[in-house]
Design a protein around this motif. Structure first.
Motif, PDB file in Angstrom:
ATOM      1  N   VAL A  95      48.432   9.556  17.003  1.00  0.00           N
ATOM      2  CA  VAL A  95      47.240   9.911  16.327  1.00  0.00           C
ATOM      3  C   VAL A  95      46.440   8.621  15.707  1.00  0.00           C
ATOM      4  O   VAL A  95      47.426   8.229  14.884  1.00  0.00           O
ATOM      5  CB  VAL A  95      47.186  11.129  15.603  1.00  0.00           C
ATOM      6  CG1 VAL A  95      45.956  11.491  14.801  1.00  0.00           C
ATOM      7  CG2 VAL A  95      47.861  12.222  16.575  1.00  0.00           C
ATOM      8  N   PHE A  96      45.252   8.317  15.878  1.00  0.00           N
ATOM      9  CA  PHE A  96      44.502   7.533  15.074  1.00  0.00           C
ATOM     10  C   PHE A  96      43.456   7.870  14.052  1.00  0.00           C
ATOM     11  O   PHE A  96      42.715   8.746  15.145  1.00  0.00           O
ATOM     12  CB  PHE A  96      44.278   6.226  16.131  1.00  0.00           C
ATOM     13  CG  PHE A  96      45.282   5.448  16.623  1.00  0.00           C
ATOM     14  CD1 PHE A  96      45.953   4.288  16.036  1.00  0.00           C
ATOM     15  CD2 PHE A  96      45.968   5.876  17.651  1.00  0.00           C
ATOM     16  CE1 PHE A  96      47.040   3.788  16.707  1.00  0.00           C
ATOM     17  CE2 PHE A  96      47.109   5.307  18.386  1.00  0.00           C
ATOM     18  CZ  PHE A  96      47.648   4.243  17.853  1.00  0.00           C
ATOM     19  N   LYS A  97      43.377   7.484  13.164  1.00  0.00           N
ATOM     20  CA  LYS A  97      42.034   7.910  12.330  1.00  0.00           C
ATOM     21  C   LYS A  97      41.175   6.551  12.353  1.00  0.00           C
ATOM     22  O   LYS A  97      41.273   5.555  11.901  1.00  0.00           O
ATOM     23  CB  LYS A  97      42.702   8.195  10.751  1.00  0.00           C
ATOM     24  CG  LYS A  97      42.295   9.361  10.163  1.00  0.00           C
ATOM     25  CD  LYS A  97      42.665   9.359   8.773  1.00  0.00           C
ATOM     26  CE  LYS A  97      42.817  10.760   7.863  1.00  0.00           C
ATOM     27  NZ  LYS A  97      43.117  10.675   6.831  1.00  0.00           N
TER      28      LYS A  97
ATOM     29  N   ALA B  16      43.865  10.620  19.808  1.00  0.00           N
ATOM     30  CA  ALA B  16      45.102  10.602  20.029  1.00  0.00           C
ATOM     31  C   ALA B  16      45.048   9.890  21.442  1.00  0.00           C
ATOM     32  O   ALA B  16      44.731  10.240  22.315  1.00  0.00           O
ATOM     33  CB  ALA B  16      45.906  12.058  20.174  1.00  0.00           C
TER      34      ALA B  16
ATOM     35  N   ALA C  75      40.131   3.961  13.765  1.00  0.00           N
ATOM     36  CA  ALA C  75      40.585   2.509  14.127  1.00  0.00           C
ATOM     37  C   ALA C  75      39.887   1.991  15.185  1.00  0.00           C
ATOM     38  O   ALA C  75      40.439   2.225  16.464  1.00  0.00           O
ATOM     39  CB  ALA C  75      42.395   2.895  14.186  1.00  0.00           C
TER      40      ALA C  75
END
Lengths: 81, 739, 160
Positions: free
Chosen positions: A57-59, A52, A61
């Protein structure tokens, strides 16, 4: 330097450290530096984490830019139904 | 982001796949057949835990009409640990780990021959001790399902079945509880439930000796099916084309594979196409379900309703293989609240039950149920209004969430205020009736996505996406394409492409499709628009930058750019063959910033004190969805989620006997809600735009299953004047509580 | 295993088929007559996805043997829309967005049409009890019930 928050149970692998400051232009560099700093985290990071960055929230990346004053929360990789 | 004016978004057109679905033409998983096809059947373990000493398939093989028989010996050990577990879940290796675990399979020229062949397979089992309860499975000395997979850093106080441990939170619990005027600590249990999709798993597989394969199946993610099957069958991904059929419900349960690798292996062995369809008994015993739970919640509150500290301990069992899901519960448990002192911990535990798979907001409903039940009990004890109390503690923009991130714009306060102002909340209550309130939360996801858009010479548009449409997403994607292009909806046809037609797309899960495919669609449209503006510029002999796209047509940006009448999409498309060839747009990406979603549910339940039967009398569900693209389908998601939650609260449960066998593998005994159980479900859509999406979209599919468990439980508890701590609240349990 | 020869009418057309003695009407429709509109959700008569009309009676075709329909009249979802016109139940299901995945829809169409032929003006409760044998896991039934009530109103010539 971004403020990196390590979620509760991962602190078992950082010797109890819950927050560190890391200089990183993006999430890839940040995760690399985190793995180097805390050997115990390497396995978890390699398996995948969610991040986050300032509340978003980023997966996985890698090239998401991180600002100087960003707050980054390291969390487990999330899944849905 | 300010509210935008839309032409198409927010309207309620008839869905593009609707006609096929009301006339019986739509092709679901079991609806496809091909010439020369064989029928598969799978033999399943009747034991909860047993060593497979030997399997004799010779008699089955000798039966006329049987073309292939396979067992675990046909499947290689895999390097990837997680795919290895999936493979072993599809076909047992040396041990059967749960009642229903596949141990062998046959393919024959007819269903009846396949069924007869199953009876000829002789399996010698050596029974092993089993465990199906989460608390029992965690105890030292419990039968351990797999050795060497215990979560790192856990001590001897828990058994080797404990495969995951997570904790979240901030502040100092001791300080927080010391500030409380009232502290309540309770323990809860919830049963495992099944996703309950009406369409059993089904597929049609054809794998040649040259390593080329075709697979038609009912799935939430055909690229994921390809990935897993290619690894299990040791073939190249490019050589396995997977086509997603129409899907008859999934709710997370079709995000993995069960029968697909088995059908492919039978096809490889027989050299013929093989159709495999699960029976309902198999669906219950060997697919799904969700986790069961055992939870401890402790919450402290001041007299004026401020939560001073909150603690959750969540123990989930997820069946016979390592898994990671309790973290979603631990992260969701207190997400609705702005707390100074909060901690949630979770343990993932293996048992001799089918391997869990996601079920709508996986992990969240049970955790939120337990938390919201204690919040409600505190409200009762301190004589506080349940909505005011939640408003006092509600997370809002800028709140540091209990799981770490600081929230952006969210709609919880708006949902609570809408609930408070709704006539339902102030309506009088009849005798034996209680009103329950609960908040709910889900993260929502983005993830990988590919979209390809072609502008046809007649001014129509074809769009290919890679995500199975499980609840009307072709409609919402088409609407977003029409909005972005500025053309009528009926000019667009959206299809779900097979794995050879469009780039990789993540599974349809996490409430991500309308969000992520939507972004890719808008970007693909923008790419096509850029090309169309360029073509217009070439025709007008002006600079490309001097052309803009307005209302479905290219036009000069101003008088200085030149005086030309706008050229519509259709006009540009009509001459595309002469201006440089076909016009298309595509986008591949991995959008994030999905935007979390909150809901608040209100329910009135009437409990019959004679029988303990609970009737849901009135139900209103409020949810922030960012922007409702097709409001009718958004309402449908909210209504459907609410009713699944009602079933979880009142009826649904996996019942295991002492022998570790599932006692109720059918819709008669595993009772999902039916039409006569329910009132109308009144959905109230709240739109707080997600800043992470051009149209403000948030995912909406999952949040709605989170609040109903506690809402119904709180309603029942208030109706009978006794708190309930276990789901489902079947009549015997309610009678026992009444005393 | 020797098969049984059956002559029957499906959606008004005379058809003949051979089936095994244990084969259900649902299997016959789907596997031998290529009418896959009726779905198998459970195989035990609990879900209603296989609903068809047999001699004017609503049945779960998974509980009827193929051999039983000799000389009968079977109506399936495929026979309901005629001359390019949808039945009001079908039309209203679409207008009300009363389907999500659509697997239960054929059974709902057949069952709701049967209800409206018996009872032109059912109450909400009557619709709910009539459709209690048709499981839907997606919609929570709300929009289905509204669609059927609306179809009933349209068929009676009044606006809902």
């Amino acid at each position: 330097m971004a403020r990196v928050v390590i979620f509760g149970s991962l602190r078992a692998f950082t010797g109890g450290v819950g927050e560190v400051e890391i200089e990183a232009k993006n999430t890839r560099v940040l995760l690399q530096k985190l793995s180097e700093q805390f050997e115990g985290l390497r396995e978890t990071i390699a398996a995948g984490v969610s991040l986050a960055i300032d509340g978003e929230v980023f997966k996985e990346a890698w090239f998401t830019p991180i600002d100087e004053d960003s707050e980054v929360v390291v969390m487990p990789l999330m899944v849905g139904g | 982001m300010s509210k935008q004016d839309f032409k198409i978004l927010g309207t309620r057109p008839i869905r593009p796949d609707g006609l096929d679905k009301v006339t019986g033409k739509a092709m679901f998983g079991a609806d496809k057949s091909v010439t020369g096809m064989l029928h598969a059947r799978i033999l399943r373990s009747p034991h909860a835990h047993a060593e497979i000493v030997s399997i004799d398939t010779s008699k089955a093989k000798a039966l006329p009409g049987v073309k292939a028989v396979i067992t675990g010996a046909d499947f290689d050990e895999l390097k990837n640990r997680w795919t290895g577990y999936t493979s072993q879940n599809c076909m047992a290796q040396d041990r059967a780990l749960y009642d229903g675990h596949a141990v062998a399979a046959v393919a024959a020229i007819s269903k009846s021959i396949a069924a007869a062949a199953l009876k000829l397979i002789e399996v010698e089992y050596n029974l092993l001790p089993h465990v199906t309860d989460v608390d029992e499975a965690m105890k030292p000395g419990a039968p351990v399902l797999h050795v060497g997979v215990k979560a790192r850093k856990l001590g001897d106080e828990v058994s080797g079945n404990t495969v995951g441990y997570y904790s979240f939170g901030h502040g100092d619990l001791e300080t927080g509880f010391a500030e409380a005027d009232e502290v309540i600590e309770r323990s809860f249990k919830t049963a495992a439930t099944h996703q309950g999709y009406i369409e059993p798993h089904a597929c049609l597989a054809d794998l040649g000796s040259d390593g080329r394969g075709e697979l038609w199946c009912s799935t939430q993610g055909h690229y994921n099916v390809r990935l897993i099957c290619a690894e299990i069958l040791d073939i190249e991904e490019s050589q396995l084309r997977v086509t997603a059929s129409e899907i008859g419900g999934g709710f997370g349960g079709k995000t993995t594979v069960f029968i697909e690798p088995v059908a492919l292996m039978l096809s490889r062995k027989s050299g013929k196409p093989v159709k495999a369809v699960m029976t309902r008994d198999e669906v219950f015993r060997a697919s799904g379900p969700t986790m069961s739970s055992s939870m401890d919640i402790k919450i402290g509150m001041s007299k004026d309703g401020r939560i001073t500290a909150a603690q959750a301990k969540l123990r989930y069992q997820g069946g016979a293989f390592p898994y990671q899901m309790v973290m979603m519960g631990a992260m969701s448990a207190f997400a609705a609240y702005d707390l100074d002192h909060v901690q949630s911990e979770g343990w993932d535990v293996m048992t001799n039950r089918p391997k869990m798979i996601s079920y709508r907001a996986p992990g969240a409903p049970m955790a939120v149920y337990a938390v919201e039940a204690v919040v409600d009990e505190l409200c009762q004890k301190l004589e506080l209004d349940p909505i005011d109390t939640r408003l006092k503690n509600a997370a809002r923009e800028g709140t540091k969430s209990s799981y770490g991130p600081t929230f952006k714009a969210i709609g919880l306060v708006e949902a609570l205020e809408a609930a408070k102002a709704h006539p339902h909340y102030s309506a009088p209550l009849a005798e034996n009736t209680g009103r329950g309130v609960s908040c709910g939360f889900w993260f929502n996801f983005g993830g990988q996505v590919s979209v390809s858009m072609a502008i046809n010479a007649d001014g129509t548009v074809n769009l290919i996406e890679g995500n199975p449409d499980i609840g009307g997403s072709r409609a919402s994607i088409s609407m977003m394409a029409a909005e972005a292009l500025g053309i009528p909806l009926d000019r667009i046809r959206t299809i779900v492409g097979d794995t050879a037609s469009v780039g990789f797309s993540d599974v349809t899960d996490g409430s991500r499709v309308t969000f992520a495919v939507g972004i890719a669609t808008i970007n693909a449209a923008n790419a096509a628009i850029k090309e169309m503006c360029k073509r217009a510029a070439m025709i007008w002999e002006i600079d490309e930058d001097a052309v803009e796209w307005v209302d479905g047509a290219a036009q000069p940006t101003g008088h200085n750019a030149g005086e030309f009448p706008p050229m519509s999409l259709a006009e540009i498309a009509a001459v595309s063959g002469k201006t440089g060839g076909p016009i298309a747009g595509h986008h591949e990406g991995a959008p994030d910033k999905a935007g979390v979603s909150f809901g608040v549910h209100l329910v009135d339940v009437e409990v019959d004190p004679e029988t303990g039967f609970t009737a849901v009398k009135r139900y209103t569900a409020f949810q922030d969805v960012g922007k409702a693209i097709h409001p009718a389908y958004v309402e449908g998601q909210i209504q459907g989620g609410a009713v699944q939650g009602i079933g979880w609260a009142l009826n649904e449960e996996y019942i295991y006997g002492e022998d570790g066998r599932l006692q109720n593998p059918g819709f008669l005994d595993y009772r999902i809600p039916v039409a006569s159980d329910l009132p109308m479900i009144d959905p109230v859509i709240i739109e707080v735009p997600n800043p992470g999406h051009p149209f403000g979209v948030r995912g909406c599919g999952e949040t709605a299953i989170v609040p109903p468990l506690a809402a119904v439980s709180n309603g029942v508890s208030r109706a009978i004047g006794k708190r309930m701590f276990e789901l489902p609240m079947s009549p015997p349990k309610i009678l026992k509580a009444i005393g | 295993m020797s098969k049984i020869h059956v002559s029957t009418y499906v959606n008004g057309d005379a058809v003949e088929f051979l089936c095994e003695p244990g084969e259900t009407l649902l299997d016959v429709l789907r596997d031998r007559l290529n009418l896959t509109g009726a779905k198998e959700g459970c195989g035990t008569g609990d879900c209603g996805a296989c609903s068809v009309m047999l001699d004017g009676r609503l049945v779960a075709s998974c509980l009827v043997l193929g051999a039983e329909v000799e000389g009968s009249a079977v109506e399936t979802v495929e026979g309901i829309a005629t001359d390019d016109a949808l039945h009001p139940v079908q039309k209203k299901l679409l207008e009300h967005a009363a389907l999500q995945c659509g697997i239960c829809t054929p059974g709902i169409v057949v069952a709701a049409k049967a209800l409206l032929e018996k009872n032109a003006d059912p109450s909400e409760e009557e619709v709910r009890y009539w459709l209690a044998g048709n499981l839907c896991r997606c919609t929570g039934y709300d929009k289905i019930i509204r669609a059927v009530l609306d179809a009933a109103a349209e068929m009676r010539g009044v606006s809902a």
